[in-house]
Enzyme design. Structure first.
Site, PDB file in Angstrom:
ATOM      1  N   CYS B  64       0.822  -1.213   0.000  1.00 40.05           N
ATOM      2  CA  CYS B  64       0.000   0.000   0.000  1.00 40.05           C
ATOM      3  C   CYS B  64       0.850   1.255   0.000  1.00 40.05           C
ATOM      4  CB  CYS B  64      -1.044   0.001   1.102  1.00 40.05           C
ATOM      5  SG  CYS B  64      -0.465  -0.593   2.655  1.00 40.05           S
ATOM      6  N   HIS B 113      18.762  -0.079  -3.925  1.00 40.98           N
ATOM      7  CA  HIS B 113      17.383   0.281  -3.582  1.00 40.98           C
ATOM      8  C   HIS B 113      16.597  -0.951  -3.141  1.00 40.98           C
ATOM      9  CE1 HIS B 113      13.761   2.776  -3.725  1.00 40.98           C
ATOM     10  NE2 HIS B 113      13.154   1.685  -4.167  1.00 40.98           N
TER      11      HIS B 113
END
Lengths: 271, 492
Positions: B64, B113
């Site tokens: 989310c 990342h």
């Protein structure tokens, strides 16, 4: 004599780093070093015993050295059940301090009186020391309890809050220390009294050490009773443990320096 | 052999690892909502990307708070366009609407990342543990769709290892960062193990119920539920396997419990110091912990001054949470160091993917097997004293060459259709040249509970506000849609 001192010093360092950095590994090193110090300590004591023909506890230096030994031993035995890691820093530093003092103090080369060379005396001394050691641990745990309790009450999170275990564990550990200490000190008193009867013909001679030891015994008996009868738990128990320890300290050292009596010789300082 | 030699043999660049993504820092909640992908959509997109020209591996992570595409592609720009057009098609949006929110990382930056995301350093709630499970799930989705390949396999396994290492070696996940969990942590600081303890729930409310759930997970032995409306209390008690009591009986039972969670709607204190004082004696001065989540407060703060009684209200708990978050931030610095180390190691591995070292390793591996078996069969003495030991060596050599002739020839020819890295990767995988643990433990998979619950547990990449990236001076409709709202958006 210097090897145990060195090992205890390293152990203290290990525990200090653990306290600051919170790396589990350092704590384990601290404990391993403490055990190593304890073993080498036993070796040194054994060697001295075999050299002199008696356990060297008849002057302040030897006394403290033996005291450090018993203290470390009691902690190692207790830690197995009551895993208060942070206590190690206290134990290691006190053991280091005691053995260092013993090392630096000149020893008095006096042949002990015949009456004091007996396995009964060794048991008496070892049991009394073990009792005192356990009470000292109870004191330390009590201090930790109060530190943590205050932090929880004041809602302050600092290094103590993070490093200390739960209040419950501290309380239980403190209680266990007092039970152990009380048993040992009872044994110490009993052997002392019985041995006095066999050597001097009377159980009790109102020697200051005897009197104060009795006071200590009564205080801890009261503490134990207080816990059983439900009142003294947690904060109060911790405070009592601290108070009891002050008495122990006085009985152990203060009495010898302030009064005279048949325990006096044990804190002789060599010249 | 068009693609050969230049980039690969003395390789310094990574084989087209590209990461495209947007997260809570670059996109406002409205955008994240619109772009969030369910399992079905993820599979659909993976299949579409897999078939795309120039993309050899793909994985999609959608939580989310972020949507990220991890690709192994020949050309970054093409891959980016392709992803945007597929996403736009699937979501029925114009690519211009969301593309400004996307960041692009290439090569080592992409690896870094991914590692940071998996280790929860990029999460909204720093150090929350759910993200690792979500990354694992994304990886499983990619494997399931046949979109993963040797490079992603390796990269993801590394990411899992790094995340695990960071979790054990730093305090990034230590200490609760949600109110209900902070309360439980405090209870543990007081009681040690909560096993066998009893709790009482006064009133109800989501946060209080969450705290009870935590308590149950810590094997608390009993729950008493007291509610003004007895029926509601009864229902709650049934849900927690506890016992409902009437509100009037609270004080009678207060002596038997250790933890009291209070969140009634009462306008005044429900429990006062004078009520508790005699109780402490009755319960033999054992510790008593009040968690007061109600506003206005239910529990008289003066109770805190009684020996062995502790009171925490909602502000106190919030203070604890703030402290813990600060602590986590400090630990994050150490985690970054571990990440950097892992990124470098990954770069080493990719370099090892180059042709020459792989061929060498392959030959050594097969050669060693043959030699060992010879020794086992003939005995070392025989080999040493045998009539012609060199002949055996020559035989081993020849066998190695012959066995490996075809695979090596294939690799040297530049691979089929120029997919050299793929073939190299597969060969390394087939011969187990980079051993990795391959299973994914299912317990770490995220539970599919609603966002809100997870957030309250402090476990999730899922709360707080959407922060805009640096370009604050930027205006225009696109930007406004993406990042322009100064709103404290919550997850639901």
């Amino acid at each position: 004599m210097s090897i145990p001192v060195l090992l205890y010093t390293l152990s203290t360092l290990g525990y200090l780093i653990f306290m600051l950095l919170r790396r589990e590994g350092w704590q384990r090193w601290g404990f391993v070093l403490l055990c190593a110090g304890f073993i080498s300590h036993a070796g040194v004591l054994g060697w001295k015993w075999s050299q002199k023909g008696f356990l060297p506890i008849y002057d302040l230096s030897g006394n403290l050295f033996f005291c450090a030994f018993v203290f470390a031993g009691v902690f190692i035995a207790l830690r197995h059940r009551y895993h208060v890691k942070i206590l190690g820093i206290f134990v290691a530093s006190v053991t280091m301090g005691l053995s260092l003092a013993a090392w630096l103090l000149p020893s008095a080369y006096v042949m002990p009186e015949e009456a004091y060379i007996s396995p009964w005396v060794i048991i008496h001394v070892a049991a009394s020391f073990a009792g005192n050691a356990a009470f000292t641990l109870a004191f330390a745990v009590g201090v930790l309890y109060l530190l943590l309790e205050r932090r929880i009450k004041e809602k302050r999170k600092d290094i103590f809050f993070r490093r200390l275990p739960s209040l419950e564990l501290l309380d239980k550990t403190g209680h266990a220390c007092i039970v152990a200490g009380f048993s040992f000190i009872t044994l110490g008193l009993a052997t002392g009294v019985l041995y006095a009867r066999s050597v001097w013909g009377h159980f009790w001679s109102w020697d200051p050490k005897e009197v104060w030891s009795l006071v200590v015994w009564l205080v801890y008996a009261a503490l134990l009773h207080g816990r059983l009868s439900s009142e003294w738990r947690g904060r109060k128990a911790a405070k009592m443990a601290i108070f009891g320890f002050l008495l122990v300290l006085f009985t152990f050292l203060g009495v010898n320096f302030l009064f005279t009596g048949h325990h006096e010789g044990f804190t002789r300082i060599g010249s | 052999m068009p693609l050969q030699a230049s980039g690969w043999d003395g390789m310094s660049r990574l084989p087209g690892i590209v990461l495209l993504g947007m997260n809570h820092k670059t996109a406002a909640l409205e955008v994240r909502e619109k772009l969030s992908l369910n399992t079905e959509e993820v599979t659909y997109l993976l299949l579409a990307l897999k078939q795309a020209e120039g993309i050899s591996e793909a994985m999609i992570l959608s939580t989310c708070n972020r949507v990220e595409f991890l690709l192994v592609a020949e050309n970054m720009q093409d891959a980016r366009n392709r992803v945007f057009s597929e996403l736009a098609l699937r979501k029925n949006l114009k690519p211009e609407l969301f593309s400004p929110c996307f960041y692009t990382h290439e090569g080592l930056d992409a690896v870094r990342h991914l590692f940071r995301v998996a280790a929860s350093l990029d999460s909204m709630v720093l150090g929350e543990p759910q993200i690792l499970g979500q990354v694992k799930q994304a990886y499983q989705g990619s494997t399931g769709a046949g979109a993963s390949g040797p490079i992603l396999n390796r990269m993801l396994h590394r990411a899992f290892q790094v995340a695990k290492r960071i979790r054990t070696e730093t305090g990034i996940g230590d200490h609760a960062v949600s109110i209900s969990y902070a309360a439980i942590e405090l209870a543990r600081k007081i009681f040690g193990s909560l096993e066998g303890r009893k709790a009482m729930l006064l009133g109800a409310g989501e946060m209080a119920e969450l705290a009870v759930e935590h308590l149950l997970r810590h094997k608390i032995s009993g729950i008493l539920v007291a509610n003004r409306t007895f029926e509601r209390g009864l229902a709650l008690a049934r849900r927690f396997g506890g016992e409902a009591i009437r509100f009037e009986d609270v004080f009678e039972n207060l002596g038997d419990v250790d933890i009291i969670i209070s969140s009634t709607g009462a306008p005044d204190y429900v429990i006062r110091r004078a009520d508790v004082r005699p109780l402490m004696r009755k319960r033999q001065n054992r510790s008593l912990f009040f968690i007061d989540i109600a506003v206005p407060r239910d529990v008289d703060p003066a109770i805190n001054t009684l020996d062995n009684a502790y009171v925490y209200d909602i502000d106190d708990l919030q203070g604890v949470v703030d402290d813990n978050l600060n602590e986590r931030k400090q630990e994050a610095g150490r985690a970054e160091g571990i990440i950097e180390e892992a990124v470098l190691r990954f770069a080493d591995w990719v370099e090892g993917l180059a042709l020459v070292p792989t061929i060498k390793e392959l030959r050594t591996k097969v050669g060693t097997i043959l030699e060992d078996e010879l020794k086992r069969t003939l005995g070392e003495d025989w080999l040493r004293q045998g009539e012609n030991p060199e002949a055996l060596d020559r035989m081993v050599e020849a066998m190695v060459t012959k066995v490996l002739h075809d695979p090596i020839a294939l690799l040297k020819s530049g691979g089929m259709h120029g997919h050299r890295d793929r073939y190299l990767g597969w060969i390394r995988l087939l011969f187990n040249m980079d051993p990795v643990e391959n299973h994914i433990d299912s317990e770490q998979m995220p539970r599919m509970t609603p966002c809100m619950r997870k957030r309250e547990r402090g476990d999730m990449d899922c709360s707080g506000q959407a922060v805009c990236p640096g370009q604050s001076g930027e205006t225009g409709t696109l930007w406004r849609l993406c990042c322009g709202r100064e709103k404290k958006d919550r997850c639901e």
